[in-house]
Design a protein around this motif. Structure first.
Motif, short mmCIF file in Angstrom:
data_model
loop_
_atom_site.label_atom_id
_atom_site.label_comp_id
_atom_site.label_asym_id
_atom_site.label_seq_id
_atom_site.Cartn_x
_atom_site.Cartn_y
_atom_site.Cartn_z
N ASP A 16 1.52 -9.09 -6.44
CA ASP A 16 2.32 -8.52 -5.36
C ASP A 16 3.27 -7.50 -5.98
O ASP A 16 4.08 -7.84 -6.85
CB ASP A 16 3.12 -9.63 -4.65
CG ASP A 16 3.97 -9.10 -3.51
OD1 ASP A 16 3.61 -8.05 -2.93
OD2 ASP A 16 4.99 -9.73 -3.19
N THR A 17 3.15 -6.24 -5.56
CA THR A 17 4.06 -5.20 -6.03
C THR A 17 5.20 -5.07 -5.03
O THR A 17 4.98 -4.85 -3.84
CB THR A 17 3.34 -3.86 -6.17
OG1 THR A 17 2.32 -3.99 -7.19
CG2 THR A 17 4.30 -2.76 -6.59
N VAL A 18 6.42 -5.21 -5.53
CA VAL A 18 7.61 -5.18 -4.68
C VAL A 18 8.38 -3.89 -4.96
O VAL A 18 8.84 -3.66 -6.08
CB VAL A 18 8.51 -6.40 -4.94
CG1 VAL A 18 9.74 -6.36 -4.04
CG2 VAL A 18 7.73 -7.69 -4.71
N LEU A 19 8.50 -3.06 -3.93
CA LEU A 19 9.22 -1.79 -4.03
C LEU A 19 10.63 -1.97 -3.49
O LEU A 19 10.85 -2.73 -2.54
CB LEU A 19 8.49 -0.71 -3.24
CG LEU A 19 7.04 -0.44 -3.64
CD1 LEU A 19 6.35 0.42 -2.59
CD2 LEU A 19 6.98 0.24 -5.00
N PRO A 20 11.62 -1.26 -4.05
CA PRO A 20 12.98 -1.36 -3.51
C PRO A 20 13.07 -0.85 -2.08
O PRO A 20 13.91 -1.29 -1.31
CB PRO A 20 13.81 -0.51 -4.47
CG PRO A 20 12.83 0.42 -5.12
CD PRO A 20 11.55 -0.35 -5.20
N SER A 21 12.19 0.08 -1.73
CA SER A 21 12.12 0.61 -0.37
C SER A 21 10.73 1.21 -0.19
O SER A 21 10.14 1.71 -1.15
CB SER A 21 13.19 1.68 -0.13
OG SER A 21 12.99 2.34 1.10
N VAL A 30 9.80 5.95 -8.61
CA VAL A 30 10.14 4.70 -7.94
C VAL A 30 9.98 3.55 -8.94
O VAL A 30 8.92 3.40 -9.56
CB VAL A 30 9.22 4.47 -6.73
CG1 VAL A 30 9.54 3.14 -6.07
CG2 VAL A 30 9.37 5.61 -5.72
N ASP A 31 11.02 2.77 -9.10
CA ASP A 31 10.96 1.57 -9.94
C ASP A 31 10.53 0.39 -9.09
O ASP A 31 11.07 0.16 -8.00
CB ASP A 31 12.32 1.29 -10.58
CG ASP A 31 12.72 2.37 -11.56
OD1 ASP A 31 11.83 2.92 -12.24
OD2 ASP A 31 13.93 2.70 -11.64
N ALA A 32 9.56 -0.38 -9.57
CA ALA A 32 9.03 -1.50 -8.81
C ALA A 32 8.84 -2.71 -9.71
O ALA A 32 8.87 -2.60 -10.94
CB ALA A 32 7.70 -1.11 -8.16
N GLU A 33 8.68 -3.85 -9.08
CA GLU A 33 8.37 -5.08 -9.78
C GLU A 33 6.95 -5.52 -9.42
O GLU A 33 6.56 -5.46 -8.26
CB GLU A 33 9.33 -6.21 -9.39
CG GLU A 33 10.68 -6.14 -10.03
CD GLU A 33 11.52 -7.37 -9.71
OE1 GLU A 33 12.59 -7.52 -10.30
OE2 GLU A 33 11.09 -8.19 -8.85
N TRP A 106 -0.59 4.78 0.47
CA TRP A 106 -0.31 3.42 0.02
C TRP A 106 -0.47 3.31 -1.50
O TRP A 106 -1.16 4.11 -2.14
CB TRP A 106 -1.22 2.41 0.71
CG TRP A 106 -2.69 2.58 0.45
CD1 TRP A 106 -3.43 2.00 -0.54
CD2 TRP A 106 -3.61 3.41 1.20
NE1 TRP A 106 -4.73 2.39 -0.46
CE2 TRP A 106 -4.88 3.25 0.60
CE3 TRP A 106 -3.48 4.26 2.31
CZ2 TRP A 106 -6.00 3.93 1.06
CZ3 TRP A 106 -4.60 4.93 2.77
CH2 TRP A 106 -5.84 4.75 2.15
N VAL A 107 0.17 2.29 -2.05
CA VAL A 107 0.01 1.92 -3.47
C VAL A 107 -0.91 0.71 -3.51
O VAL A 107 -0.64 -0.30 -2.86
CB VAL A 107 1.35 1.58 -4.13
CG1 VAL A 107 1.13 1.10 -5.57
CG2 VAL A 107 2.27 2.78 -4.13
N GLU A 108 -1.97 0.82 -4.27
CA GLU A 108 -2.88 -0.31 -4.45
C GLU A 108 -2.76 -0.81 -5.88
O GLU A 108 -2.92 -0.05 -6.84
CB GLU A 108 -4.32 0.11 -4.15
CG GLU A 108 -5.28 -1.06 -4.09
CD GLU A 108 -6.60 -0.71 -3.42
OE1 GLU A 108 -7.63 -0.80 -4.09
OE2 GLU A 108 -6.59 -0.33 -2.23
#
Length: 245
Positions: A16-21, A30-33, A106-108
């Motif tokens: 699961d990629t979690v974006l700040p927004s 964009v920094d993501a987890e 989208w980001v896959e």
């Protein structure tokens, strides 16, 4: 048995990629987890892949295309029910289309697991216009144009064929202002860059039946926008449209 089931996706690890927004702009980073949760058996992850994707229309139907690709290149062993978090930075390219009309971006995220179904995650983005493109939208609004449609499609004019296989086309119609009653529509194809915004404009004049059938009422022109001042852009666009109306 658990390893066999994991190979066909049952009891597999998940990602699961979690974006700040979900709201981004082309040119941003964009920094993501990336959150990985182990399944029912130990699995080796070769690498974590990310693709920024959209779809565009062709004569044969819609096709998906990668706008950008990223790789978090590290081997990782995920144990059963274990949770792992990895940080990643994703650069949103200047050519990412704006999510207006019939446009999705989208980001896959995909975990590369040998001899197994690769777990995937898809996160849709809200891509906003760059400041220069927003100034074009504001300028056209001042001139009485309303957005009718937005679509990504195979490059119909060949203008930007050297850099990408598709363009985003915005179709505006004059509902008020100086061009109402004179034009049928204005097609705008942008190519945003770091220092400038290239624009391809197709002016569709209101003509008779013969001109409509032969496309004699359409004229094309190109320009480059370097400012974010909507009033300057408005004056330039008004002059170009008037010269080709």
């Amino acid at each position: 048995m658990k390893k066999v089931l994991a190979r066909i996706g049952i009891g597999n690890a998940t990602v699961d990629t979690v974006l700040p927004s979900d709201t981004v702009r082309p040119g941003e980073t964009v920094d993501a987890e990336v959150r990985i949760e182990g399944g029912s058996t130990e699995q080796e992850i070769g690498k974590i892949r990310f693709e920024l994707e959209t779809r565009y229309r062709t004569e044969e139907g819609y096709r998906e295309i990668d706008i950008a690709q990223y790789t978090l290149a590290e081997s990782l062993t995920v144990h059963p029910d274990e949770q792992e978090v990895r940080d990643v930075s994703l650069d949103i390219p200047h050519g990412a289309p704006v999510t207006l009309g019939n446009v999705d971006v989208w980001v896959e995220t995909e975990l590369d697991i040998e001899l197994a179904v690769d777990p995937e995650d898809k996160d849709y983005l809200n891509v906003q216009p760059t400041p220069r493109l927003q100034s074009v939208f504001d300028a056209l609004d001042d001139l009485g144009f309303s957005l009718h449609s937005a679509e990504c499609e195979a490059d119909p004019h060949g203008v930007f064929a050297s850099t990408r296989r598709f363009v985003q086309e915005f179709e505006f119609r004059p509902t008020s202002g100086p061009f109402a009653g004179e034009l049928d529509e204005l097609e705008v194809v942008p190519r945003p860059g770091e220092d400038a915004l290239e624009l391809y404009l197709e002016v569709d004049r209101r003509g008779g039946v013969l001109s409509e059938l032969g496309d004699f009422d359409e004229r094309a022109v190109q320009t480059t926008v370097r400012t974010t001042d909507a009033s300057e852009v408005r004056d330039e666009l008004a002059s170009l449209i008037r010269a080709n109306a």
